[in-house]
Scaffold this motif. Sequence first.
Motif, short mmCIF file in Angstrom:
data_model
loop_
_atom_site.label_atom_id
_atom_site.label_comp_id
_atom_site.label_asym_id
_atom_site.label_seq_id
_atom_site.Cartn_x
_atom_site.Cartn_y
_atom_site.Cartn_z
N LEU A 310 123.63 -8.28 66.11
CA LEU A 310 123.70 -7.90 68.03
C LEU A 310 123.91 -6.46 68.23
CD1 LEU A 310 123.31 -9.62 70.21
CD2 LEU A 310 125.57 -10.17 69.56
N ILE A 344 118.03 -13.71 65.91
CA ILE A 344 118.10 -14.11 67.39
C ILE A 344 116.27 -13.64 67.72
CG2 ILE A 344 120.60 -13.17 68.10
CD1 ILE A 344 119.23 -10.35 68.01
N ILE A 349 116.80 -11.26 73.74
CA ILE A 349 118.12 -11.04 73.89
C ILE A 349 118.38 -9.85 74.59
CG2 ILE A 349 120.30 -9.89 72.12
CD1 ILE A 349 119.99 -12.96 72.86
N HIS A 430 119.34 -20.09 71.11
CA HIS A 430 119.85 -19.54 70.34
C HIS A 430 120.98 -20.54 69.92
CE1 HIS A 430 118.04 -15.86 71.97
NE2 HIS A 430 117.73 -15.59 70.03
#
Length: 452
Positions: A310, A344, A349, A430
């Motif tokens: 991430l 993801i 995102i 998510h």
Amino acid sequence: MASFRHSVVFRMAVGYGLLLLLSVALISTVFYVGTAGLISRNIDAQLTATSRRLIDIRHQAGQPALEHEIHTLLTDDRDVDTEIYLLVDPQGRKIIGNLTAWPGLSGHSNELLKQPVKRLGRDSVSRLLIYRFPDGSTLVVGRDMRDQRELERMSVTALSLGGLLALVLAALGAWLFRRQLKRQLNAIHLTTTEISAGNLDKRIDVGRSRDEFAMVAHDVNVMLDEIERLMETARDVSNAIAHDLRTPLSRIRGNLEEALSLPSNAERLPVSAQYAIDEIDAVTTVLDKLLQIAEAESGVRRQHFASMPLGEVITDIVELYQPAAENQGQTMALAIETTAHASIDRDLIAGVMANLLDNALKYAGHGTQVTVRVTAEPESLCLVVEDNGPGIPPKLIGRATERFFRVDASRHLRGNGLGLSIVAAVVALHRGRMALEDAQPGLRVSIRLPRD
């Protein structure tokens, strides 16, 4: 009457009554059979014991002693209404006893049987135990069953009265049961009827009850609160859509009319056309954002998910916005404290991060600081975007993710109020959680996504 018979309340009340009657009938049957059986077993045991004693007297002391014992039993004033004794010689003649007629004593020796006889000149259905001595004489010990039949009759009468009383109580209980159910169901029915008629603020009165109906009423009230909130939100969304689409369309129309009204149309038209294209693009952007929210809420994008760090995605977006922050005199700080992966959609995102940074740069103001952090928790990754600008009033934070909601109710500032709605929809896609908090000063947005 037909609808009453087919109602759930009626069926439950009838079922309750039938169950009570069945229980009473079963208990009464067990009581009757047990009582009658116990009496019969006691009588048989007494007859067997008495017969054995008399047989032993005959074997030990002879026939005269047996006759004397039978005479004593018949004259001792005990069980005079029910006792039966009979001694018959091998030719079938009575030697001693209180039977005046005994047809068909054809049972085997030591056999208990139920047989009609005449006792002291009266007909009697008696329980008899027959014993045949080796010399052919016969001993009969018995008991008149009249008292047992009377006891059985009294038991049946008592049980019948008890059954009748149980029937009355079952009917009363079923009526009370139906009345209670009907009262509580009517409260729900009246409330839903008023709501169907448009009175959306009507709620079911729960009172102090804590039973199952109170739980259902509470759930219905919660559902109605949510429906009312959604309808209010839908009205606000409709008003916002009408405003956000009408305003640019009005500007487009006014600009084109102005261009057509000027003498030098050829020079004005390209400018007006470009202005119209820009405004139409703005309208298209609003519609694209609405479609993006619908797409995220429907879950159709989950096939694009992949495991990735991430922090790398967030770093790319922050670096992209760094020059814009500097141009506005803002400071942007980034802290990536973990390299953990999450499953993801990179584009979604990235869009979430872009929306959050857009809002921070737009509303935080000149000279403020925007901080972005990515940290690891035991079961999730936490993304925090925080600024020290004016933020959102605490009483409005709960509405910030509603579509087209804007703190600027006059809608003078550029924007359409869909940014946080898109963020919330993507986070939900998510299976994450988002929280908006007052940073005092500023706004803190915390997003938690499940770790891969």
